[in-house]
Design an enzyme around this catalytic site. Structure first.
Site, PDB file in Angstrom:
ATOM      1  CB  CYS A  88      -0.985   0.004   1.157  1.00 17.88           C
ATOM      2  SG  CYS A  88      -0.234   0.128   2.802  1.00 17.88           S
ATOM      3  CG  HIS A 140      -4.209   0.110   4.352  1.00 18.28           C
ATOM      4  ND1 HIS A 140      -3.473  -0.673   3.497  1.00 18.28           N
ATOM      5  CD2 HIS A 140      -5.332   0.450   3.672  1.00 18.28           C
ATOM      6  CE1 HIS A 140      -4.124  -0.812   2.351  1.00 18.28           C
ATOM      7  NE2 HIS A 140      -5.260  -0.135   2.425  1.00 18.28           N
ATOM      8  CG  HIS A 152      -6.849   0.526  -0.782  1.00 17.41           C
ATOM      9  ND1 HIS A 152      -6.950  -0.318   0.293  1.00 17.41           N
ATOM     10  CD2 HIS A 152      -8.011   0.365  -1.467  1.00 17.41           C
ATOM     11  CE1 HIS A 152      -8.120  -0.944   0.274  1.00 17.41           C
ATOM     12  NE2 HIS A 152      -8.781  -0.540  -0.788  1.00 17.41           N
TER      13      HIS A 152
END
Length: 181
Positions: A88, A140, A152
């Site tokens: 990510c 994240h 993402h």
């Protein structure tokens, strides 16, 4: 003398008439070009809406959508940092480097420190969304597109688009941030 004067008047009127017709043709050509551009953009937004799984506003940056599209489906790879596989944070790092010519930190936790926190109600295309997933620190990151959708890299499906309204992302959402561009 009167004949010369009448001839000059006729020539001047003809020139003005021709110029008016040319101007009208030019305006029509500009209008046709504008219609063609709007039709092409409408087609692009329609196609991107299908690919991205939701109806776009129609005012999103086409180049931004092109960049998102070029990453969709790239598989997840822990520590990966290319279109062969990415995690990510490196997805966001690469996107920002290529699209905005901005070099961010490599880890989502450090990106969050670089970003200026913004209210979710004021989020814009290109802003970052941060999550704390089963941990106390930012774990994240994704990039906001529009209408509460963000792109993402997920461990299960790679680079994809999700909604901040999904229960999973509502549960773990931490904050939104803006990088000075």
């Amino acid at each position: 003398m009167v004949k010369k004067f009448n001839l000059i008047i006729c020539i001047l009127i003809s020139i003005i008439f021709i110029q008016c017709k040319s101007t009208a043709k030019l305006k029509k050509a500009e209008t046709d070009t504008e219609k063609n551009r709007k039709t092409a953009n409408s087609f692009l937004y329609h196609n991107y809406s299908k690919k991205m799984g939701y109806q776009l506003n129609g005012d999103e940056d086409i180049q931004f959508l092109d960049m998102v599209d070029s990453w969709l489906g790239v598989p997840y790879k822990f520590g990966g940092c290319s279109k062969e596989g990415t995690d990510c944070s490196c997805f966001v790092y690469s996107f920002y480097k290529d699209f905005y010519n901005i070099t961010l930190a490599r880890k989502s936790e450090d990106m969050q420190k670089e970003a200026i926190e913004i209210d979710l109600a004021k989020i814009q295309t290109g802003d970052l969304v941060f999550f704390k997933i089963k941990t106390e620190k930012t774990s994240h990151v994704g990039i906001y597109i529009s209408k509460n959708r963000f792109v993402h890299s997920t461990t299960s499906k790679g680079v994809m688009i999700n909604s901040l309204d999904e229960n999973y992302y509502k549960t773990y959402f931490y904050k939104a941030g803006r990088i000075k561009k």
